[in-house]
Design a protein around this motif. Structure first.
Motif, PDB file in Angstrom:
ATOM      1  N   ASP A  60      68.079   7.104 -12.032  1.00  0.00           N
ATOM      2  CA  ASP A  60      68.220   7.772 -10.738  1.00  0.00           C
ATOM      3  C   ASP A  60      66.933   7.593  -9.953  1.00  0.00           C
ATOM      4  O   ASP A  60      65.855   8.014 -10.387  1.00  0.00           O
ATOM      5  CB  ASP A  60      68.510   9.266 -10.937  1.00  0.00           C
ATOM      6  N   SER A  61      67.045   6.974  -8.777  1.00  0.00           N
ATOM      7  CA  SER A  61      65.870   6.596  -7.992  1.00  0.00           C
ATOM      8  C   SER A  61      65.315   7.713  -7.115  1.00  0.00           C
ATOM      9  O   SER A  61      64.315   7.515  -6.427  1.00  0.00           O
ATOM     10  CB  SER A  61      66.205   5.387  -7.102  1.00  0.00           C
ATOM     11  N   THR A 350      72.507   1.522 -12.602  1.00  0.00           N
ATOM     12  CA  THR A 350      71.526   0.803 -13.423  1.00  0.00           C
ATOM     13  C   THR A 350      70.704  -0.200 -12.618  1.00  0.00           C
ATOM     14  O   THR A 350      69.615  -0.588 -13.033  1.00  0.00           O
ATOM     15  CB  THR A 350      72.220   0.065 -14.590  1.00  0.00           C
ATOM     16  N   ALA A 351      71.217  -0.598 -11.443  1.00  0.00           N
ATOM     17  CA  ALA A 351      70.568  -1.668 -10.665  1.00  0.00           C
ATOM     18  C   ALA A 351      69.184  -1.285 -10.161  1.00  0.00           C
ATOM     19  O   ALA A 351      68.328  -2.147  -9.947  1.00  0.00           O
ATOM     20  CB  ALA A 351      71.454  -2.058  -9.482  1.00  0.00           C
ATOM     21  N   GLY A 352      68.935   0.003  -9.965  1.00  0.00           N
ATOM     22  CA  GLY A 352      67.650   0.445  -9.436  1.00  0.00           C
ATOM     23  C   GLY A 352      66.469   0.100 -10.327  1.00  0.00           C
ATOM     24  O   GLY A 352      65.329   0.015  -9.861  1.00  0.00           O
ATOM     25  N   LYS A 353      66.717  -0.111 -11.604  1.00  0.00           N
ATOM     26  CA  LYS A 353      65.616  -0.451 -12.519  1.00  0.00           C
ATOM     27  C   LYS A 353      64.912  -1.728 -12.077  1.00  0.00           C
ATOM     28  O   LYS A 353      63.676  -1.809 -12.114  1.00  0.00           O
ATOM     29  CB  LYS A 353      66.147  -0.619 -13.949  1.00  0.00           C
ATOM     30  N   ALA A 354      65.687  -2.718 -11.674  1.00  0.00           N
ATOM     31  CA  ALA A 354      65.089  -3.992 -11.261  1.00  0.00           C
ATOM     32  C   ALA A 354      64.227  -3.805 -10.021  1.00  0.00           C
ATOM     33  O   ALA A 354      63.124  -4.356  -9.918  1.00  0.00           O
ATOM     34  CB  ALA A 354      66.186  -5.018 -11.003  1.00  0.00           C
ATOM     35  N   THR A 355      64.712  -3.013  -9.066  1.00  0.00           N
ATOM     36  CA  THR A 355      63.957  -2.772  -7.833  1.00  0.00           C
ATOM     37  C   THR A 355      62.652  -2.047  -8.117  1.00  0.00           C
ATOM     38  O   THR A 355      61.599  -2.386  -7.556  1.00  0.00           O
ATOM     39  CB  THR A 355      64.801  -1.943  -6.843  1.00  0.00           C
ATOM     40  N   PHE A 356      62.700  -1.046  -8.980  1.00  0.00           N
ATOM     41  CA  PHE A 356      61.536  -0.194  -9.228  1.00  0.00           C
ATOM     42  C   PHE A 356      60.676  -0.659 -10.400  1.00  0.00           C
ATOM     43  O   PHE A 356      59.675  -0.022 -10.735  1.00  0.00           O
ATOM     44  CB  PHE A 356      61.987   1.248  -9.459  1.00  0.00           C
TER      45      PHE A 356
END
Length: 417
Positions: A60-61, A350-356
């Motif tokens: 969670d971003s 789960t995609a936010g992991k790559a961004t952050f």
């Protein structure tokens, strides 16, 4: 703790076992073996749950907790327990505590408070000192201390030059700037979406333009400076279009949408219930549908709960004076299952992991065991008994939800709700 998870359907396109029902043997926090009818030769604890599905751990971003300073709203320890039982193996913590997380010692404080918890905490540090929008905080020091990104929670940076300098400066260490986008002058004293509902209720309106104008400015700055920019919790159809166009120019921009903007509209404001007062405000059905489309087509990179606990003294009061925010961790998956396909939900959680820059762990032998346990089946109505947070300001009370989150396995720990 050694564990065997039995008869789990893997939902992980990066795994060779995607869509297969398998057993998973975990030894010392590492996936030792994946297969069918595995022997329990290690005397491992066995976990068998109805219609069990397993995905990479959710991230969670945008999560606010309160501690330090607002422990009456939420503590870090309880907040991370809530996140774990809600299916999140990692959260990005917003800096809106007291004091603000705007220096190295505050980053270290919240990280130490989270030590040993199953859900990992990654601090977002304030972009400006005290989040006042005047002077840039010590970004490089905070990055070295473990800050994930830099942004002032729900505060838009009026000073365009300061944002320009920040975008240029963080490129030296591959930093990420978060720019909440709302023109404060256009927002004025607005408390609800400007439209038919606000007019009928006599509430001061916040036009879509307040968000869209600021997003346009921030994208122009990004095009000039380069670097990486994240625009959180967009809420209008035009915002989706603006970010779509920016991505077509290959700008390094990402965005998120809050769950409440995918599910609820400003029609909920009838009755002046402050649980529905959020920032940005709930918009129209046209905007909601455009946000759903933005998720499905990939313009919107990630979905966040934008979990923001508010104590009853600042929430249960006259609408104009109440603080913005809703809690959302406990209701995240069940709510999303009512508007989106399961595979899309898992992707966007789960995609936010790559961004952050958070480590991802495919469900494969030899990888760290870090995953979420859930079932997409079953329906239930969300009630106060389902709220695990200290604050109870949920906009989703009374909403019928689909599916069930069992919990997580992460950091060598199994946490079930």
């Amino acid at each position: 703790m050694n564990t065997i998870i039995r008869d789990a359907k893997i939902i992980d396109p990066k795994s060779a076992f995607h869509n297969n029902i398998v057993d998973i043997l975990i030894i010392d926090g590492i996936i030792k073996k994946i297969g069918t009818s595995l022997q329990n030769s290690e005397n491992a604890t066995e976990v068998k749950l109805d219609n069990l599905h397993l995905s990479q751990g959710w991230f969670d971003s945008s999560v606010s907790l309160g501690e330090p300073g607002f422990e009456d709203r939420e503590t870090i320890a309880n907040g991370l327990t809530v996140a774990a039982k809600s299916g999140f193996t990692a959260i990005a913590l917003q800096p809106n505590s007291y004091p603000i997380i705007d220096n190295q010692s505050q980053v270290n404080f919240v990280k130490n408070k989270a030590f040993g918890c199953a859900t990992e905490l990654f601090p977002i540090a304030a972009l400006t000192k005290q989040s006042e929008g005047k002077d840039m905080a010590e970004l490089f020091d905070m990055k070295n201390a473990g800050a994930l990104a830099f942004g002032d929670y729900n505060k838009s940076l009026d000073n365009a030059n300061l944002l320009k300098i920040a975008l240029q400066y963080v490129q030296d260490f591959d930093g990420l700037v978060i720019a909440f986008s709302q023109d404060e002058k256009i927002k004025g004293n607005g408390v609800a979406n400007e439209g038919i509902v606000s007019t009928r209720l006599g509430l001061k309106g916040i036009p879509n333009l307040a968000e869209e104008l600021q997003i346009s400015r921030n994208l122009f700055l990004l095009e000039y400076t380069g670097g990486k920019l994240h625009i959180p919790t967009i809420s209008t159809a035009k915002s989706v279009q603006l970010i779509r166009e920016a991505k077509s120019k290959r700008l390094q921009v990402t965005c998120s949408v809050a769950i409440h903007h995918l599910v609820l509209t400003d029609e909920k404001l009838d009755g002046f219930d402050t649980r529905f007062k959020v920032a940005p405000p709930l918009r129209t059905e046209t905007d909601r549908k455009a946000l759903i489309e933005g998720v499905l087509e990939g313009t919107i990179d990630m979905i966040t709960s934008d979990h923001n606990p508010i104590d009853i003294e600042h929430k249960k009061m006259e609408f104009d004076g109440a603080k913005n925010g809703t809690i959302g961790l406990e209701s995240a998956f069940g709510t999303l299952m009512t508007v989106l396909p399961m595979e899309i939900i898992i992707e966007k959680l789960t995609a936010g992991k790559a961004t952050f820059g958070v480590q991802t762990n495919p469900i494969e032998a030899g990888q760290k065991a870090s995953f979420t346990l859930f079932s997409p089946e079953g329906k239930n109505v969300f009630t106060k008994e389902n709220i695990l947070s200290k604050s109870k300001n949920s906009a989703f009370l009374g909403v019928e939800m689909k599916g069930k989150v069992y919990g997580i396995y992460n950091q060598g720990k199994l946490v079930l709700g």
